[in-house]
Write a protein that holds these residues in place. Sequence first.
Motif, short mmCIF file in Angstrom:
data_model
loop_
_atom_site.label_atom_id
_atom_site.label_comp_id
_atom_site.label_asym_id
_atom_site.label_seq_id
_atom_site.Cartn_x
_atom_site.Cartn_y
_atom_site.Cartn_z
N ASP A 71 -16.38 -0.29 -9.43
CA ASP A 71 -17.56 -0.93 -9.01
C ASP A 71 -18.49 -0.85 -7.97
OD1 ASP A 71 -17.61 -3.07 -6.95
OD2 ASP A 71 -15.25 -2.47 -6.64
N ILE A 72 -19.17 -1.03 -8.17
CA ILE A 72 -21.08 -0.80 -7.53
C ILE A 72 -21.02 -1.21 -6.58
CG2 ILE A 72 -21.96 -2.53 -7.95
CD1 ILE A 72 -24.56 -1.31 -8.23
N ASN A 73 -20.02 -2.00 -6.16
CA ASN A 73 -20.04 -3.12 -4.58
C ASN A 73 -19.37 -2.67 -3.50
OD1 ASN A 73 -21.93 -5.24 -4.85
ND2 ASN A 73 -21.22 -5.86 -6.44
N SER A 74 -18.24 -1.54 -3.97
CA SER A 74 -17.38 -0.96 -3.10
C SER A 74 -18.03 -0.65 -1.92
CB SER A 74 -16.39 0.16 -3.64
OG SER A 74 -15.89 1.20 -3.07
N GLY A 75 -16.64 -0.64 -0.88
CA GLY A 75 -17.80 -0.45 0.41
C GLY A 75 -17.51 1.43 1.17
N ILE A 76 -17.09 2.41 -0.42
CA ILE A 76 -17.01 3.43 0.09
C ILE A 76 -18.92 4.22 -0.10
CG2 ILE A 76 -14.79 4.37 -0.43
CD1 ILE A 76 -15.84 4.71 -3.20
N PHE A 77 -19.45 3.36 -0.48
CA PHE A 77 -21.54 3.81 -0.44
C PHE A 77 -21.43 3.41 0.51
CE2 PHE A 77 -19.61 3.24 -5.34
CZ PHE A 77 -19.32 4.51 -6.04
N LYS A 78 -21.51 2.39 1.63
CA LYS A 78 -22.03 2.38 2.53
C LYS A 78 -21.69 3.21 3.59
CE LYS A 78 -21.70 -0.70 5.25
NZ LYS A 78 -22.31 -0.08 6.76
#
Length: 389
Positions: A71-78
């Motif tokens: 899931d590219i939109n996961s907030g874990i990357f921001k």
Amino acid sequence: MLERIVINNFKSFSRRTIIDFAKTNYTILPQNCTSDGILKGAMFVGANASGKSNAILAIKILLDLLFIERDINSGIFKCIFNTNPKYSLEYRFRIDGCELDYSFEVDTRKNIISEKLILDGIVLLDRLGTAARVYITDSSGTMYNENDVDSEILFLRTLYFNTRFAGNSVLKDWMDFLSGSVYINAFEKRIVSYGKQDLNVIHYLRKNGSDTINQFFNEYNFKQTIEYSHESVGKSVKITIAGDEDEKNIFFKRKEINEPIPFSIESTGNQNLLRMLPAFLSVVSGSGMLLIDEFSSGFHNELESLLIKYFMEKSVRSQLLFVSHSTNLLSNALLRPDQEYSVEFNGNMGTSLKRISSEQPRAAQNIEKMYVSGVFGGLPGYEKVEDEG
């Protein structure tokens, strides 16, 4: 080969950060560079929780999003240190003498992905949201809409799995390079192979046997061999695996002692080494990136040095990018100053990197001594324990 990555608002990197893998004007260790001027690897060193692993994850995420469902939109990357809802990653590769740029940006609030792929200055893919135009096979462009473009997935992934880029040899070779990559977390004992090859040590030995690994051990004087068998016999000990003869186990045998030692009771370092070797040898002999987090887990300093030297001397089309706490590896006998990055965490400003070559140390200087004295940053700020005597 990966030439550069630009990280913006990703994980602990709040500010725009460039990691460069192009060689500088150092002349030492020419074997650590490819013929087109790309470094065969880089080391990230710094205090605990400084963001070293996130430098590796910025590369790993591309591989995950291309070859593993994610899931590219996961907030874990921001990055959590600011309110900016967007994060972006830009990659530059040198493939078959061509310059290939690929970038993507994710707006986690609006659920919008943008992508761009450029080959030698020519745009091949331009995507915003669920609309994309592709120029790979048609110079006038082919339009795609929400029926073709999944809002949660990189469109580059869709194009690759639908076409394999059969009509473009550079893109095909690029994907072969990426799919030949492997991620290892030595502490978690986790290996992720992005190609078809299963590099789990048991599966590797089942398919290939132990000869290649034992040749490596013998060539570099490890004074041990391994067996993958149903039964292992020593001078005075015989161990047989319960069940039928298809049931096998890994046994170590130390030279001169020659008694079987089951894998499960071997040293942590030997276990980690054997888990790593199938991936290590595969990437060295092939094409791709070997990403290693916690490279130092259970390894003696001399073993770490041996593995790095081996990779730099034997690899041709592959790169070793790793995180380590072993400051002894900051040596001009192993790595060039332009292959070393000091990583520091700066509170709400996030992670920052310093390329050690930016301080222009001389080839004769002791890089480790300079690092531990604070020249390059990236040191923990612990209070010293004073003797009470």
